[in-house]
Design a protein around this motif. Structure first.
Motif, short mmCIF file in Angstrom:
data_model
loop_
_atom_site.label_atom_id
_atom_site.label_comp_id
_atom_site.label_asym_id
_atom_site.label_seq_id
_atom_site.Cartn_x
_atom_site.Cartn_y
_atom_site.Cartn_z
N ASP A 1 10.85 14.08 -2.02
CA ASP A 1 11.49 13.10 -2.90
C ASP A 1 12.61 12.33 -2.20
OD1 ASP A 1 9.87 13.46 -5.04
OD2 ASP A 1 11.17 14.91 -6.04
N LYS A 2 13.41 13.00 -1.40
CA LYS A 2 14.52 12.34 -0.71
C LYS A 2 14.00 11.30 0.30
CE LYS A 2 17.34 16.47 -1.04
NZ LYS A 2 17.90 17.59 -0.30
N LYS A 3 12.97 11.71 1.01
CA LYS A 3 12.41 10.80 2.02
C LYS A 3 11.69 9.61 1.37
CE LYS A 3 11.90 14.53 5.30
NZ LYS A 3 10.96 15.36 6.04
N LEU A 4 11.04 9.87 0.26
CA LEU A 4 10.31 8.81 -0.41
C LEU A 4 11.23 7.79 -1.07
CD1 LEU A 4 7.32 10.71 -2.03
CD2 LEU A 4 7.26 9.12 -0.12
N ALA A 5 12.44 8.19 -1.41
CA ALA A 5 13.39 7.25 -2.02
C ALA A 5 13.72 6.12 -1.06
CB ALA A 5 14.66 7.98 -2.44
N LYS A 6 13.92 6.45 0.21
CA LYS A 6 14.20 5.42 1.22
C LYS A 6 12.99 4.50 1.39
CE LYS A 6 17.30 8.29 3.93
NZ LYS A 6 17.47 8.96 5.23
N LEU A 7 11.81 5.11 1.45
CA LEU A 7 10.60 4.32 1.66
C LEU A 7 10.29 3.44 0.46
CD1 LEU A 7 8.26 6.88 3.42
CD2 LEU A 7 9.46 4.95 4.44
N GLU A 8 10.63 3.89 -0.72
CA GLU A 8 10.38 3.10 -1.93
C GLU A 8 11.15 1.78 -1.88
OE1 GLU A 8 8.72 2.04 -5.45
OE2 GLU A 8 8.23 3.82 -4.28
N ARG A 9 12.40 1.85 -1.44
CA ARG A 9 13.22 0.64 -1.33
C ARG A 9 12.62 -0.34 -0.32
NH1 ARG A 9 18.35 -0.20 1.82
NH2 ARG A 9 19.19 -2.11 1.01
N ARG A 10 12.22 0.18 0.82
CA ARG A 10 11.62 -0.68 1.85
C ARG A 10 10.29 -1.27 1.38
NH1 ARG A 10 12.63 2.81 7.35
NH2 ARG A 10 14.89 2.63 7.37
N THR A 11 9.52 -0.47 0.64
CA THR A 11 8.24 -0.95 0.12
C THR A 11 8.47 -2.10 -0.86
OG1 THR A 11 7.33 1.26 0.35
CG2 THR A 11 6.14 -0.26 -1.08
N GLN A 12 9.45 -1.97 -1.73
CA GLN A 12 9.75 -3.03 -2.69
C GLN A 12 10.17 -4.31 -1.97
OE1 GLN A 12 9.29 -3.18 -5.96
NE2 GLN A 12 8.35 -1.14 -5.86
N GLU A 13 10.98 -4.17 -0.93
CA GLU A 13 11.40 -5.35 -0.17
C GLU A 13 10.20 -6.04 0.47
OE1 GLU A 13 14.34 -4.10 2.63
OE2 GLU A 13 15.85 -3.74 1.08
N ALA A 14 9.27 -5.25 1.03
CA ALA A 14 8.08 -5.81 1.67
C ALA A 14 7.20 -6.52 0.64
CB ALA A 14 7.30 -4.71 2.38
N VAL A 15 7.07 -5.94 -0.54
CA VAL A 15 6.25 -6.56 -1.60
C VAL A 15 6.88 -7.89 -2.02
CG1 VAL A 15 5.55 -6.32 -4.01
CG2 VAL A 15 5.24 -4.42 -2.43
N HIS A 16 8.21 -7.91 -2.18
CA HIS A 16 8.88 -9.16 -2.55
C HIS A 16 8.70 -10.23 -1.48
CE1 HIS A 16 10.69 -7.63 -6.17
NE2 HIS A 16 11.25 -6.61 -5.53
N THR A 17 8.74 -9.81 -0.23
CA THR A 17 8.55 -10.76 0.87
C THR A 17 7.15 -11.36 0.83
OG1 THR A 17 10.08 -9.49 2.23
CG2 THR A 17 8.63 -11.01 3.38
#
Length: 156
Positions: free
Chosen positions: A104-120
């Motif tokens: 869960d801790k590791k996925l929290a960081k990746l979730e933020r980056r994934t959202q940024e990539a989707v917005h891009t």
């Protein structure tokens, strides 16, 4: 009895007790030392040694207390072995709960980056649809402009 006499008597009793604890002999009322007798053959009530005949059995022994205990434990163990082993009671209901907890801790960081990539990607597609550019170079320029605008907003 005055306080002085009571104090002296108490000191004498404490000294006798201390000597008895240290293993020294204590003098009796006549001034002769009393023998220190102890152990399991000594009867403290009558202050004499207990007499035992060789054929006499001791009432309370460890062997008598645990007699039959080993057979009882073995019988209980055999009963438990006879019962069918239920695997569902051993295995956890969710076998990967510990893995999810650690990730869960590791996925929290990746979730933020994934959202940024989707917005891009969404911004690039919208820019391409508006006609700014039909090719990849135009989409990249739109992305750079968006990144510059985002950095300007962060600085304010």
């Amino acid at each position: 009895m005055s306080l002085q006499e009571a104090s002296e008597a108490r000191k004498a009793r404490l000294l006798a007790l201390r000597k008895r604890k240290m293993g020294q002999s204590v003098e009796g009322a006549e001034g002769t030392p009393e023998p220190l007798v102890g152990g399991r053959n000594y009867d403290p009530i009558s202050k004499t040694l207990k007499k035992r005949t060789p054929g006499e059995e001791i009432e309370d022994t460890v062997e008598k207390n645990v007699k039959g205990l080993a057979q009882m434990i073995i019988a209980e163990d055999e009963e438990k072995r006879q019962q069918e082993l239920d695997i569902f009671n051993i295995a956890p209901k969710r076998p990967n709960w510990d893995l999810k907890r650690d990730m869960d801790k590791k996925l929290a960081k990746l979730e933020r980056r994934t959202q940024e990539a989707v917005h891009t990607l969404i911004r690039q597609r919208l820019a391409a649809q508006k006609g700014q550019s039909d090719d990849l170079v135009g989409a990249m320029k739109a992305q750079e402009q968006q990144n510059a605008a985002d950095s300007d907003e962060e600085e304010d």
